[in-house]
Write a protein that holds these residues in place. Sequence first.
Motif, PDB file in Angstrom:
ATOM      1  N   ASP A   2       0.826  -1.193   0.000  1.00  0.00           N
ATOM      2  CA  ASP A   2       0.000   0.000   0.000  1.00  0.00           C
ATOM      3  C   ASP A   2       0.864   1.248   0.000  1.00  0.00           C
ATOM      4  O   ASP A   2       2.004   1.254   0.437  1.00  0.00           O
ATOM      5  N   LYS A   3       0.292   2.354  -0.483  1.00  0.00           N
ATOM      6  CA  LYS A   3       0.959   3.648  -0.447  1.00  0.00           C
ATOM      7  C   LYS A   3       0.304   4.503   0.629  1.00  0.00           C
ATOM      8  O   LYS A   3      -0.862   4.300   0.964  1.00  0.00           O
ATOM      9  N   PRO A   4       1.040   5.504   1.189  1.00  0.00           N
ATOM     10  CA  PRO A   4       0.432   6.382   2.194  1.00  0.00           C
ATOM     11  C   PRO A   4      -0.774   7.100   1.611  1.00  0.00           C
ATOM     12  O   PRO A   4      -0.689   7.740   0.570  1.00  0.00           O
ATOM     13  N   LYS A   5      -1.923   6.996   2.266  1.00  0.00           N
ATOM     14  CA  LYS A   5      -3.126   7.681   1.844  1.00  0.00           C
ATOM     15  C   LYS A   5      -4.086   7.690   3.020  1.00  0.00           C
ATOM     16  O   LYS A   5      -3.847   7.068   4.050  1.00  0.00           O
ATOM     17  N   SER A   6      -5.189   8.415   2.882  1.00  0.00           N
ATOM     18  CA  SER A   6      -6.177   8.453   3.943  1.00  0.00           C
ATOM     19  C   SER A   6      -6.705   7.046   4.210  1.00  0.00           C
ATOM     20  O   SER A   6      -6.902   6.246   3.285  1.00  0.00           O
ATOM     21  N   LEU A   7      -6.944   6.738   5.481  1.00  0.00           N
ATOM     22  CA  LEU A   7      -7.456   5.411   5.838  1.00  0.00           C
ATOM     23  C   LEU A   7      -8.966   5.318   5.690  1.00  0.00           C
ATOM     24  O   LEU A   7      -9.533   4.241   5.803  1.00  0.00           O
ATOM     25  N   GLY A   8      -9.628   6.438   5.442  1.00  0.00           N
ATOM     26  CA  GLY A   8     -11.075   6.445   5.303  1.00  0.00           C
ATOM     27  C   GLY A   8     -11.634   7.827   5.571  1.00  0.00           C
ATOM     28  O   GLY A   8     -10.924   8.725   6.035  1.00  0.00           O
ATOM     29  N   SER A   9     -12.907   7.997   5.300  1.00  0.00           N
ATOM     30  CA  SER A   9     -13.534   9.307   5.471  1.00  0.00           C
ATOM     31  C   SER A   9     -14.355   9.412   6.746  1.00  0.00           C
ATOM     32  O   SER A   9     -14.850  10.487   7.080  1.00  0.00           O
ATOM     33  N   ASN A  10     -14.513   8.304   7.476  1.00  0.00           N
ATOM     34  CA  ASN A  10     -15.277   8.334   8.726  1.00  0.00           C
ATOM     35  C   ASN A  10     -14.682   7.313   9.687  1.00  0.00           C
ATOM     36  O   ASN A  10     -13.910   6.422   9.283  1.00  0.00           O
ATOM     37  N   PRO A  11     -15.028   7.405  10.990  1.00  0.00           N
ATOM     38  CA  PRO A  11     -14.439   6.507  11.994  1.00  0.00           C
ATOM     39  C   PRO A  11     -14.643   5.025  11.710  1.00  0.00           C
ATOM     40  O   PRO A  11     -13.760   4.207  11.981  1.00  0.00           O
ATOM     41  N   GLU A  12     -15.801   4.658  11.146  1.00  0.00           N
ATOM     42  CA  GLU A  12     -16.063   3.251  10.889  1.00  0.00           C
ATOM     43  C   GLU A  12     -15.108   2.699   9.829  1.00  0.00           C
ATOM     44  O   GLU A  12     -14.564   1.595   9.970  1.00  0.00           O
ATOM     45  N   GLU A  13     -14.908   3.462   8.771  1.00  0.00           N
ATOM     46  CA  GLU A  13     -13.987   3.029   7.719  1.00  0.00           C
ATOM     47  C   GLU A  13     -12.558   2.931   8.244  1.00  0.00           C
ATOM     48  O   GLU A  13     -11.837   1.986   7.934  1.00  0.00           O
ATOM     49  N   THR A  77      -5.516  11.326   6.952  1.00  0.00           N
ATOM     50  CA  THR A  77      -6.897  10.987   7.295  1.00  0.00           C
ATOM     51  C   THR A  77      -7.595  12.222   7.861  1.00  0.00           C
ATOM     52  O   THR A  77      -7.036  12.898   8.724  1.00  0.00           O
ATOM     53  N   PRO A  78      -8.811  12.553   7.389  1.00  0.00           N
ATOM     54  CA  PRO A  78      -9.532  13.729   7.905  1.00  0.00           C
ATOM     55  C   PRO A  78      -9.673  13.676   9.425  1.00  0.00           C
ATOM     56  O   PRO A  78      -9.817  12.592  10.003  1.00  0.00           O
ATOM     57  N   LEU A  79      -9.652  14.842  10.060  1.00  0.00           N
ATOM     58  CA  LEU A  79      -9.722  14.901  11.525  1.00  0.00           C
ATOM     59  C   LEU A  79     -10.923  14.164  12.077  1.00  0.00           C
ATOM     60  O   LEU A  79     -10.816  13.451  13.081  1.00  0.00           O
ATOM     61  N   ASP A  80     -12.092  14.326  11.451  1.00  0.00           N
ATOM     62  CA  ASP A  80     -13.294  13.699  12.001  1.00  0.00           C
ATOM     63  C   ASP A  80     -13.327  12.194  11.764  1.00  0.00           C
ATOM     64  O   ASP A  80     -14.239  11.498  12.232  1.00  0.00           O
ATOM     65  N   GLY A  81     -12.316  11.677  11.046  1.00  0.00           N
ATOM     66  CA  GLY A  81     -12.247  10.233  10.841  1.00  0.00           C
ATOM     67  C   GLY A  81     -11.180   9.561  11.695  1.00  0.00           C
ATOM     68  O   GLY A  81     -11.064   8.335  11.701  1.00  0.00           O
ATOM     69  N   ARG A  82     -10.410  10.334  12.441  1.00  0.00           N
ATOM     70  CA  ARG A  82      -9.325   9.775  13.250  1.00  0.00           C
ATOM     71  C   ARG A  82      -9.867   9.225  14.570  1.00  0.00           C
ATOM     72  O   ARG A  82     -10.518   9.936  15.322  1.00  0.00           O
ATOM     73  N   ILE A  83      -9.574   7.968  14.844  1.00  0.00           N
ATOM     74  CA  ILE A  83     -10.053   7.349  16.080  1.00  0.00           C
ATOM     75  C   ILE A  83      -8.925   7.164  17.090  1.00  0.00           C
ATOM     76  O   ILE A  83      -9.180   6.873  18.255  1.00  0.00           O
ATOM     77  N   MET A  84      -7.679   7.328  16.657  1.00  0.00           N
ATOM     78  CA  MET A  84      -6.526   7.228  17.538  1.00  0.00           C
ATOM     79  C   MET A  84      -5.313   7.730  16.772  1.00  0.00           C
ATOM     80  O   MET A  84      -5.372   7.933  15.556  1.00  0.00           O
ATOM     81  N   THR A 146      -3.084  21.226   8.485  1.00  0.00           N
ATOM     82  CA  THR A 146      -3.778  22.495   8.705  1.00  0.00           C
ATOM     83  C   THR A 146      -3.590  22.930  10.165  1.00  0.00           C
ATOM     84  O   THR A 146      -3.148  22.127  11.007  1.00  0.00           O
ATOM     85  N   PRO A 147      -3.916  24.192  10.501  1.00  0.00           N
ATOM     86  CA  PRO A 147      -3.812  24.620  11.901  1.00  0.00           C
ATOM     87  C   PRO A 147      -4.593  23.734  12.859  1.00  0.00           C
ATOM     88  O   PRO A 147      -4.121  23.426  13.964  1.00  0.00           O
ATOM     89  N   GLU A 148      -5.799  23.288  12.461  1.00  0.00           N
ATOM     90  CA  GLU A 148      -6.591  22.408  13.322  1.00  0.00           C
ATOM     91  C   GLU A 148      -5.915  21.059  13.514  1.00  0.00           C
ATOM     92  O   GLU A 148      -5.922  20.494  14.614  1.00  0.00           O
ATOM     93  N   GLU A 149      -5.325  20.540  12.455  1.00  0.00           N
ATOM     94  CA  GLU A 149      -4.633  19.253  12.553  1.00  0.00           C
ATOM     95  C   GLU A 149      -3.382  19.370  13.412  1.00  0.00           C
ATOM     96  O   GLU A 149      -3.019  18.427  14.114  1.00  0.00           O
ATOM     97  N   ARG A 150      -2.744  20.515  13.390  1.00  0.00           N
ATOM     98  CA  ARG A 150      -1.563  20.720  14.228  1.00  0.00           C
ATOM     99  C   ARG A 150      -1.931  20.680  15.704  1.00  0.00           C
ATOM    100  O   ARG A 150      -1.177  20.163  16.532  1.00  0.00           O
TER     101      ARG A 150
END
Length: 310
Positions: A2-13, A77-84, A146-150
């Motif tokens: 796999d290549k580095p990429k978002s793990l999903g768009s929501n917590p379940e994914e 991964t989008p902030l609202d999709g990060r579970i840990m 982004t500033p929020e992700e920081r």
Amino acid sequence: MDKPKSLGSNPEEVKSELARRAELISTRLKRTIEFANKLGKRGRQLKEAAEYYIAKSFWLNWRAIAALTGPSMDYLTPLDGRIMSFREFITEWVGAQFKRQLEDYGIELPWYWKYWEEETKWWHHSFELGIYLWRRTLNIHNRGPTPEERRWLEEKYPGWEENFGRYWDLYAKNYIEGRPPLPKTAPLLCNMCQVPLISIKPGRHVVIYQKEINGRVYNFCSPVCMWIFEQEVERYKGHMTYVDRMAAMKIKLSPEALTNIERLWDEIIWNMGFTEAGEAGLDPTNGAWALLYKEKDPEYQKRIAKWMEA
């Protein structure tokens, strides 16, 4: 791989993808341990070889996991999709499972375990800095936080701002001033695991480990990669990284590249990012993440003044 990429768009994914990766890693390591355990029962010498096999396997698996899953979890991964955080994942879902597997067979942890635990706090952050700067040598897209992700990164990794935020501030400064951050050098690669040597340890600059054999200098990203190399010198000493081959003029260049520095870099670095689908390795936001600092981060200018003074 796999290549580095978002793990999903929501917590379940994200949770589903993390469970899949953890299961793959655990199964691979379990097979290694089972094989090494059988080997170790055939005599003391083979027992030592089996312990080395386990230590080597875990370390090289760690390098691949950190390089691929670390940036995916903590940056893409989008902030609202990060579970840990990645560190929580790797220590709780992978490291703890590996320890239990070793305990089941009465095998001790590798000698570098404390060093590994420390690396889970910072290595993938250094790696992300490097692959963003050299993004055009890769066939993947990447962007800055982004500033929020920081704020999330500082919460999960206390000290992140002081150790890594400064570099992102300076990347952003270049973007805002119309100078997208791109290097004019090829990345130096580890002669063992082949990752770029960009390990910026907290409180220190880039650390490179070196060993000289018959006049040739070998570079390593960590004392563990150097240790693995030393155990199997004859196996690895003849291998050349991309940069080694470039320095030895083993990569074919056009006559123009030998007289024009811009053409030289186009041929030996930037062309690495071209694929059949077109040019990759770009920032899909075109630096928009950096402009957010100027617009939404009231502390940005103060930090820049601090870093520039330092």
